[in-house]
Design a protein around this motif. Structure first.
Motif, PDB file in Angstrom:
ATOM      1  N   GLN A  72       4.737 -15.844  32.991  1.00 42.25           N
ATOM      2  CA  GLN A  72       3.538 -16.126  31.797  1.00 42.25           C
ATOM      3  C   GLN A  72       3.932 -14.287  31.454  1.00 42.25           C
ATOM      4  O   GLN A  72       4.206 -13.884  30.543  1.00 42.25           O
ATOM      5  CB  GLN A  72       2.730 -16.392  31.502  1.00 42.25           C
ATOM      6  CG  GLN A  72       2.574 -16.518  30.486  1.00 42.25           C
ATOM      7  CD  GLN A  72       2.606 -17.366  29.307  1.00 42.25           C
ATOM      8  OE1 GLN A  72       3.223 -18.320  29.799  1.00 42.25           O
ATOM      9  NE2 GLN A  72       3.044 -17.055  28.006  1.00 42.25           N
ATOM     10  N   ARG A  73       3.460 -13.190  31.824  1.00 48.00           N
ATOM     11  CA  ARG A  73       3.719 -11.932  31.751  1.00 48.00           C
ATOM     12  C   ARG A  73       4.719 -11.947  31.587  1.00 48.00           C
ATOM     13  O   ARG A  73       4.875 -10.983  30.327  1.00 48.00           O
ATOM     14  CB  ARG A  73       2.825 -11.038  32.703  1.00 48.00           C
ATOM     15  CG  ARG A  73       1.143 -11.496  33.083  1.00 48.00           C
ATOM     16  CD  ARG A  73       0.074 -12.086  31.567  1.00 48.00           C
ATOM     17  NE  ARG A  73       0.370  -9.958  31.161  1.00 48.00           N
ATOM     18  CZ  ARG A  73       0.132  -9.311  30.597  1.00 48.00           C
ATOM     19  NH1 ARG A  73      -0.188  -9.522  29.564  1.00 48.00           N
ATOM     20  NH2 ARG A  73       0.353  -8.240  30.236  1.00 48.00           N
ATOM     21  N   TRP A 121      -6.743 -10.206  24.881  1.00 43.46           N
ATOM     22  CA  TRP A 121      -6.628  -9.104  25.384  1.00 43.46           C
ATOM     23  C   TRP A 121      -7.354  -8.083  25.711  1.00 43.46           C
ATOM     24  O   TRP A 121      -7.837  -7.507  26.937  1.00 43.46           O
ATOM     25  CB  TRP A 121      -5.785 -10.144  26.787  1.00 43.46           C
ATOM     26  CG  TRP A 121      -5.708 -10.821  26.165  1.00 43.46           C
ATOM     27  CD1 TRP A 121      -4.538 -12.330  25.879  1.00 43.46           C
ATOM     28  CD2 TRP A 121      -6.394 -11.935  27.728  1.00 43.46           C
ATOM     29  NE1 TRP A 121      -5.010 -14.150  26.223  1.00 43.46           N
ATOM     30  CE2 TRP A 121      -6.038 -13.770  27.420  1.00 43.46           C
ATOM     31  CE3 TRP A 121      -7.458 -12.106  28.496  1.00 43.46           C
ATOM     32  CZ2 TRP A 121      -6.434 -14.766  28.501  1.00 43.46           C
ATOM     33  CZ3 TRP A 121      -8.099 -12.858  29.367  1.00 43.46           C
ATOM     34  CH2 TRP A 121      -7.411 -14.165  28.632  1.00 43.46           C
ATOM     35  N   TYR A 159       3.892  -4.994  33.768  1.00 40.27           N
ATOM     36  CA  TYR A 159       3.298  -5.619  34.784  1.00 40.27           C
ATOM     37  C   TYR A 159       3.701  -5.448  35.455  1.00 40.27           C
ATOM     38  O   TYR A 159       3.299  -6.325  36.595  1.00 40.27           O
ATOM     39  CB  TYR A 159       5.322  -6.374  34.119  1.00 40.27           C
ATOM     40  CG  TYR A 159       5.460  -7.279  34.816  1.00 40.27           C
ATOM     41  CD1 TYR A 159       4.866  -9.123  34.892  1.00 40.27           C
ATOM     42  CD2 TYR A 159       5.888  -7.115  36.329  1.00 40.27           C
ATOM     43  CE1 TYR A 159       5.390 -10.210  35.618  1.00 40.27           C
ATOM     44  CE2 TYR A 159       6.498  -8.553  37.456  1.00 40.27           C
ATOM     45  CZ  TYR A 159       6.603  -9.923  36.986  1.00 40.27           C
ATOM     46  OH  TYR A 159       6.026 -10.612  37.497  1.00 40.27           O
ATOM     47  N   VAL A 170      -7.401  -8.377  35.377  1.00 40.53           N
ATOM     48  CA  VAL A 170      -6.263  -8.997  35.872  1.00 40.53           C
ATOM     49  C   VAL A 170      -6.471 -10.346  37.154  1.00 40.53           C
ATOM     50  O   VAL A 170      -5.365 -11.297  36.848  1.00 40.53           O
ATOM     51  CB  VAL A 170      -4.998  -7.934  36.706  1.00 40.53           C
ATOM     52  CG1 VAL A 170      -3.740  -9.157  36.902  1.00 40.53           C
ATOM     53  CG2 VAL A 170      -5.118  -7.426  35.612  1.00 40.53           C
ATOM     54  N   GLU A 208       0.019  -5.157  37.214  1.00 40.00           N
ATOM     55  CA  GLU A 208      -0.294  -6.222  37.416  1.00 40.00           C
ATOM     56  C   GLU A 208       0.007  -7.292  38.843  1.00 40.00           C
ATOM     57  O   GLU A 208      -0.728  -7.237  39.632  1.00 40.00           O
ATOM     58  CB  GLU A 208       0.031  -7.392  35.913  1.00 40.00           C
ATOM     59  CG  GLU A 208      -0.640  -6.556  34.812  1.00 40.00           C
ATOM     60  CD  GLU A 208      -0.956  -7.576  33.480  1.00 40.00           C
ATOM     61  OE1 GLU A 208      -0.604  -8.735  33.829  1.00 40.00           O
ATOM     62  OE2 GLU A 208      -1.423  -7.405  32.882  1.00 40.00           O
ATOM     63  N   GLU A 268       6.048 -12.639  28.034  1.00 40.77           N
ATOM     64  CA  GLU A 268       4.399 -11.581  27.334  1.00 40.77           C
ATOM     65  C   GLU A 268       4.812 -10.518  26.569  1.00 40.77           C
ATOM     66  O   GLU A 268       4.741  -9.904  25.652  1.00 40.77           O
ATOM     67  CB  GLU A 268       3.437 -11.983  27.661  1.00 40.77           C
ATOM     68  CG  GLU A 268       2.762 -13.170  27.163  1.00 40.77           C
ATOM     69  CD  GLU A 268       1.006 -13.221  27.403  1.00 40.77           C
ATOM     70  OE1 GLU A 268       0.645 -12.622  28.175  1.00 40.77           O
ATOM     71  OE2 GLU A 268       0.452 -14.520  28.266  1.00 40.77           O
ATOM     72  N   TYR A 322       1.032 -16.901  36.267  1.00 39.05           N
ATOM     73  CA  TYR A 322       0.501 -15.903  35.263  1.00 39.05           C
ATOM     74  C   TYR A 322       1.545 -14.756  35.368  1.00 39.05           C
ATOM     75  O   TYR A 322       1.822 -14.036  34.616  1.00 39.05           O
ATOM     76  CB  TYR A 322      -0.768 -15.810  36.028  1.00 39.05           C
ATOM     77  CG  TYR A 322      -1.089 -14.655  35.394  1.00 39.05           C
ATOM     78  CD1 TYR A 322      -2.132 -14.512  33.921  1.00 39.05           C
ATOM     79  CD2 TYR A 322      -0.818 -13.066  36.072  1.00 39.05           C
ATOM     80  CE1 TYR A 322      -2.129 -13.631  33.689  1.00 39.05           C
ATOM     81  CE2 TYR A 322      -0.890 -12.319  35.565  1.00 39.05           C
ATOM     82  CZ  TYR A 322      -2.450 -12.249  34.185  1.00 39.05           C
ATOM     83  OH  TYR A 322      -2.575 -10.801  33.542  1.00 39.05           O
TER      84      TYR A 322
END
Length: 572
Positions: A526-527, A477, A542, A437, A545, A530, A523
């Motif tokens: 963006q996650r 990924w 999520y 990560v 991370e 996604e 980041y």
């Protein structure tokens, strides 16, 4: 005359087809009679052709020539007399005129007679050609019937061999000689009380064949279109579809034979459960032991890890279902009635005993299902996962070798699908997950399309003595984080860790800290996008991370206020 010829040819063809079709349908005649019919018709055509030829060439052609000569001679005499004088000229002229007309009439009659026989020869020739085609089609039809006979014989032998070899818990239920005897008894029972020079078996076969013929012919009628009037599109049995014909015969024969078994009470002697009880002499312990052997055979073959089960505090659930020759929870089969209590001892309740389909009514089945555990509890799942990782490591080595210009074949995939969906059975290594990560958020791990293979790849860049080198890790990924756990990627993990520490250790100025902070926040945004389909910022992935990113921000004091002092992180 020519229209009559064409009409006769057409009607003759259809008449031949109809007669041949009727012969095939008539069980008292059959294919041998059809062969005899074709031979007789061919001989008849030959005889008629010879008669037509003889009458045309030997009788009517000479007669036509003779009559033409009479006509020509009478014309010549009339020309001669018209310029001469004589007391009886008128009488002679009338005599020659009658001769002329008689010669003309006789010539035309002979011409028509000869021409009609020539056309008759054409008709016979065309019908002979059609008869040849019918004979070829009949031969093909006979081949189809022979193939049907061979197929049914092969199927019968196969079923008899299966029955002869059939064992339930090591007990041989059927003997081929006994089956043949039962079959003979069934056929003989159909003979009735008729006395004949034939044997009772032959009389029984005649009876069952008559019954089958009466059933099969109407069932085949839609296939051959016999209800259509005679025309050029008339379709007969010679054109029947092989598979359709085979299905009609098989279905009707099966039905008639089953009815014969029911009427003669022979079916009871063929039921597997009855035969099993008979061979075990209805001894309870022997029957119970036999049923228990079936039950033990049905146990799930999967091996579970007791360590994993105890760690996860899981108790697998086992569901047992039995199947027997029953219908709607009841059965009129005496053998199944005897076996039913033994099956009920092995299942939870009577609702767990299901009926078997007709094709499997000789079976006794137990179906045991086990569930209520995670896949990680399967004993060999770690070895299986290790196999996937080994393959991925071999793939990485091969790809890197090719990028260095070496000749290396890629390893064969473990599945036809090259990217196995087999990563989330076990939890990820927390250290590798944190490394992954951080590297992804800081832009050390990147994704782009490989210019050589035109495939997406996850990579990082490291310095060499001459220039930066791109090091491929995986194609996605999800795959990358699991690949990094492998032994082959140990040096990659160390290289990535050094780059992370170097990048974070060189951040001193507030502007640099703010830039890295914004990079990490971008980041996370963006996650969130996604992971939208699985809950976005509320998803477990999520949140996991987010904790890793917050730890980086706090440990490096990346969030700076206007006064240049670190701010407390409240979440994102």
């Amino acid at each position: 005359m020519y229209e009559n010829r064409d009409r006769v040819i057409q009607q003759g063809k259809l008449a031949l087809e109809q007669e041949l079709n009727n012969i095939i349908q008539d069980r008292s005649k059959g294919l041998k009679f059809a062969d005899t019919f074709i031979i007789a018709v061919r001989q008849l055509f030959k005889k008629i052709a010879e008669e037509c030829y003889l009458e045309s060439e030997k009788a009517w052609q000479p007669n036509e020539i003779y009559q033409q000569q009479r006509y020509i001679a009478a014309v010549q005499e009339i020309h001669r007399l018209k310029s001469s004088f004589g007391a009886n000229k008128q009488a002679q002229m009338e005599e020659y005129c009658d001769e002329l007309l008689n010669g003309l009439e006789g010539s035309l009659v002979a011409l028509i007679q000869r021409k009609s026989r020539s056309l008759g020869l054409e008709v016979i020739a065309r019908l002979r050609e059609h008869l040849e085609r019918l004979e070829q089609r009949l031969s093909q039809f006979q081949q189809k019937l022979q193939q049907l006979q061979d197929d049914f014989q092969q199927a019968a032998d196969h079923e008899a061999e299966n029955a002869d070899a059939l064992k339930i818990n090591g007990i041989k239920l059927y003997d081929r000689q006994e089956l043949n005897s039962l079959y003979q008894r069934m056929i003989e029972s159909l003979a009735g009380e008729t006395e004949d020079e034939k044997s009772r078996y032959e009389l029984g076969m005649d009876q069952i064949c008559r019954t089958l013929s009466a059933d099969i012919l109407p069932a085949v009628s839609p296939l051959v279109n016999t209800s259509q009037p005679l025309n050029t599109n008339y379709l007969n049995y010679l054109d029947i579809n092989y598979e359709d014909f085979k299905a009609v015969i098989a279905n009707n024969t099966h039905r008639v034979v089953c009815q014969a078994l029911e009427q003669n009470h022979l079916k009871q002697e063929l039921i597997a459960s009855d035969r099993l009880c008979k061979l075990l002499q209805d001894e309870p312990n022997a029957v119970r032991t036999s049923i228990n052997r079936v039950y033990q055979t049905a146990r799930p073959q999967i091996i579970l890890s007791q360590v994993e089960l105890s760690t996860a505090d899981l108790t697998p659930m086992v569901h047992v279902t039995a199947a027997l020759n029953i219908s709607g929870g009841h059965t009129h089969d005496s053998g199944s009635v005897k076996l039913l209590p033994y099956l009920q001892d092995q299942v939870e309740n009577s609702n767990s005993i299901m009926p078997l389909p007709e094709s499997e009514q000789h079976c006794i089945l137990f179906i045991q299902e086990i569930g209520g555990f995670s896949l990680r509890c399967v004993e060999s799942i770690k070895d299986l996962r290790r196999s996937y990782q080994d393959w991925q490591e071999q793939l990485i080595q091969a790809k890197r070798a090719k990028l260095r210009g070496e000749s290396r074949d890629l390893p064969l995939p473990l599945h036809t699908y090259k990217e196995p969906p087999f990563w989330d059975v076990f939890p990820e290594n927390p250290n590798v997950s944190q490394l992954f990560v951080q590297a992804r958020a800081l832009g050390i791990l990147k994704q782009e399309e490989n210019r050589d293979t035109h495939e997406k790849t996850i990579f990082y860049t490291r310095k060499t003595l001459t220039s930066p080198e791109q090091v491929d890790i995986a194609s996605s990924w999800e795959e990358a984080i699991h690949i990094l756990e492998g032994q082959i990627c140990r040096s990659d993990r160390e290289a990535i860790q050094r780059q992370i520490l170097k990048k974070l250790a060189t951040i001193y100025r507030p502007e640099a800290k703010q830039a890295v902070y914004e990079q990490l926040v971008d980041y996370l945004r963006q996650r969130e996008i996604e992971l939208k389909q699985i809950g976005g910022r509320n998803s477990p992935e999520y949140k996991r991370e987010l904790l890793i990113i917050e730890a980086v921000i706090e440990s490096r004091n990346l969030l700076i206020g206007e006064d240049g002092q670190p701010l407390i992180v409240q979440g994102f």
